[in-house]
Design a protein around this motif. Sequence first.
Motif, PDB file in Angstrom:
ATOM      1  N   LYS A  93       0.780  -1.138   0.010  1.00  0.00           N
ATOM      2  CA  LYS A  93      -0.163  -0.105  -0.045  1.00  0.00           C
ATOM      3  C   LYS A  93       0.897   1.510  -0.048  1.00  0.00           C
ATOM      4  O   LYS A  93       0.620   2.102  -0.580  1.00  0.00           O
ATOM      5  N   GLY A  94       2.109   1.275   0.603  1.00  0.00           N
ATOM      6  CA  GLY A  94       2.921   2.411   0.729  1.00  0.00           C
ATOM      7  C   GLY A  94       3.619   2.687  -0.686  1.00  0.00           C
ATOM      8  O   GLY A  94       3.986   3.697  -0.994  1.00  0.00           O
ATOM      9  N   TYR A  95       3.540   1.465  -1.461  1.00  0.00           N
ATOM     10  CA  TYR A  95       4.220   1.456  -2.699  1.00  0.00           C
ATOM     11  C   TYR A  95       2.970   1.819  -3.727  1.00  0.00           C
ATOM     12  O   TYR A  95       3.354   2.214  -4.996  1.00  0.00           O
ATOM     13  N   GLY A  96       1.816   2.248  -3.208  1.00  0.00           N
ATOM     14  CA  GLY A  96       0.608   2.764  -4.331  1.00  0.00           C
ATOM     15  C   GLY A  96      -0.463   1.811  -4.609  1.00  0.00           C
ATOM     16  O   GLY A  96      -1.337   2.214  -5.247  1.00  0.00           O
ATOM     17  N   TYR A  97      -0.369   0.532  -4.141  1.00  0.00           N
ATOM     18  CA  TYR A  97      -1.669  -0.207  -4.519  1.00  0.00           C
ATOM     19  C   TYR A  97      -2.552   0.196  -3.423  1.00  0.00           C
ATOM     20  O   TYR A  97      -2.311   0.308  -2.267  1.00  0.00           O
ATOM     21  N   LYS A  98      -3.873  -0.240  -3.917  1.00  0.00           N
ATOM     22  CA  LYS A  98      -4.768  -0.052  -2.923  1.00  0.00           C
ATOM     23  C   LYS A  98      -5.412  -1.267  -2.116  1.00  0.00           C
ATOM     24  O   LYS A  98      -6.133  -0.972  -1.079  1.00  0.00           O
ATOM     25  N   VAL A 113      12.382  -6.691  -7.234  1.00  0.00           N
ATOM     26  CA  VAL A 113      13.013  -6.758  -8.371  1.00  0.00           C
ATOM     27  C   VAL A 113      13.393  -5.291  -9.054  1.00  0.00           C
ATOM     28  O   VAL A 113      14.346  -4.927  -9.568  1.00  0.00           O
ATOM     29  N   ARG A 114      12.547  -4.626  -9.149  1.00  0.00           N
ATOM     30  CA  ARG A 114      12.409  -3.226  -9.695  1.00  0.00           C
ATOM     31  C   ARG A 114      13.418  -2.572  -8.995  1.00  0.00           C
ATOM     32  O   ARG A 114      14.076  -1.727  -9.560  1.00  0.00           O
ATOM     33  N   ILE A 115      13.413  -2.653  -7.619  1.00  0.00           N
ATOM     34  CA  ILE A 115      14.336  -1.700  -6.722  1.00  0.00           C
ATOM     35  C   ILE A 115      15.649  -2.138  -7.161  1.00  0.00           C
ATOM     36  O   ILE A 115      16.717  -1.322  -7.477  1.00  0.00           O
ATOM     37  N   ILE A 116      15.966  -3.451  -6.913  1.00  0.00           N
ATOM     38  CA  ILE A 116      17.490  -4.028  -6.949  1.00  0.00           C
ATOM     39  C   ILE A 116      18.126  -3.934  -8.495  1.00  0.00           C
ATOM     40  O   ILE A 116      19.083  -3.988  -8.664  1.00  0.00           O
ATOM     41  N   LEU A 128       8.591   5.734  -3.129  1.00  0.00           N
ATOM     42  CA  LEU A 128       8.563   4.896  -4.274  1.00  0.00           C
ATOM     43  C   LEU A 128       7.124   4.645  -4.673  1.00  0.00           C
ATOM     44  O   LEU A 128       6.529   4.004  -3.563  1.00  0.00           O
ATOM     45  N   ARG A 129       6.664   4.479  -5.776  1.00  0.00           N
ATOM     46  CA  ARG A 129       5.227   4.185  -6.357  1.00  0.00           C
ATOM     47  C   ARG A 129       5.013   3.342  -7.516  1.00  0.00           C
ATOM     48  O   ARG A 129       6.071   3.474  -8.485  1.00  0.00           O
ATOM     49  N   GLN A 130       4.331   2.313  -7.431  1.00  0.00           N
ATOM     50  CA  GLN A 130       4.242   1.377  -8.529  1.00  0.00           C
ATOM     51  C   GLN A 130       4.031   1.779  -9.855  1.00  0.00           C
ATOM     52  O   GLN A 130       4.330   1.503 -10.911  1.00  0.00           O
ATOM     53  N   ASP A 131       3.110   2.997  -9.915  1.00  0.00           N
ATOM     54  CA  ASP A 131       2.769   3.494 -11.210  1.00  0.00           C
ATOM     55  C   ASP A 131       3.420   4.761 -11.776  1.00  0.00           C
ATOM     56  O   ASP A 131       3.166   5.387 -12.734  1.00  0.00           O
ATOM     57  N   THR A 132       4.838   4.756 -11.275  1.00  0.00           N
ATOM     58  CA  THR A 132       5.747   5.895 -11.778  1.00  0.00           C
ATOM     59  C   THR A 132       6.498   5.587 -13.090  1.00  0.00           C
ATOM     60  O   THR A 132       6.875   4.341 -13.315  1.00  0.00           O
ATOM     61  N   SER A 133       6.944   6.293 -13.814  1.00  0.00           N
ATOM     62  CA  SER A 133       7.955   5.961 -14.937  1.00  0.00           C
ATOM     63  C   SER A 133       9.240   5.493 -14.444  1.00  0.00           C
ATOM     64  O   SER A 133       9.581   5.674 -13.318  1.00  0.00           O
ATOM     65  N   GLU A 134       9.787   4.665 -15.124  1.00  0.00           N
ATOM     66  CA  GLU A 134      11.075   4.107 -14.770  1.00  0.00           C
ATOM     67  C   GLU A 134      12.031   5.445 -14.380  1.00  0.00           C
ATOM     68  O   GLU A 134      13.032   5.561 -13.550  1.00  0.00           O
TER      69      GLU A 134
END
Length: 299
Positions: A32-37, A56-59, A269-275
């Motif tokens: 949820k902190g990453y932007g999921y509901k 995996v996106r982070i590392i 960090l948010r899941q819906d942001t661009s790379e």
Amino acid sequence: MANAEMLAKVKNANGFIAALDQSGGSTPGALKGYGYKGDEWSSEDEMYDLVHKMRVRIISSPVFTGEKVLGAILFERTMDGEANGQPVPDYLWSKGVVPFLKIDKGLADEANGVQLMKPMPELDSLLERAVAKGIFGTKERSVIHLANPAGIAEVVGQQFEIGNQVLRHGLVPIIEPEVNIKSAERAEADELLRDEILRHLDRLPEGSEVMLKLSIPAVPGTFDALIAHPRVLRVVALSGGFSRGDACRELAKNPGMIASFSRALLEELRQDTSEEEFDRSLGEAIDEIYDASTEKVAA
């Protein structure tokens, strides 16, 4: 035995350790902190798939390298997973980041002002798997809420019992008896904890080294004796609920202590942001935490 190259890096290099080990009850909050509901998964497996993709996106980010990130603490499922076609521990080390594994199974109910770790009956088999997968060390967490000498002695005793089990497998334990930063008895608890840890460090076998993961002390310098102890490889700090800015300001007052942040690392960090935006936000967090770990200020 622990990889000599990894050991040298953890012991001597500048940087901090990223805590990417949310598990069980903490995973929904991390997502949820990453932007999921919260309605994007309908099973535990789907939830863990999402958090694995986040990690995996982070590392995989070009800003997440061993230049400033010494190590990363993994959840068991993350250790068993892959990143860009490689086992996660191997992928991390290919970027110069030392892999650690969270091994505790959560906290028992509070008693004597503390929460011990739940039993770990299959720990030896987990440690054998960790060695086979190239893990360098482990992390195990308990929590101290009050300055209760008996409770703190029990927490530290359990931590070092598990730590010795980890050492027997050739891994380096990160011993984490967290002091609740909201405790009204925080400063006194810090002192009791320091003294109890020192007693156990002095009993470790010759040549054994452990790491300590502690809350940033209420009084800067409280843990100086632990940082200087010959059996301590490194003392790292958890953010403990502080925002990244507050955690970094407090950490910078403690020479010799480096960060091992989780929420404070990931908070923007948010899941819906661009790379591009994701890498920029992660890079800013890494820079700020690195600076607090390496550039100290007067308390």
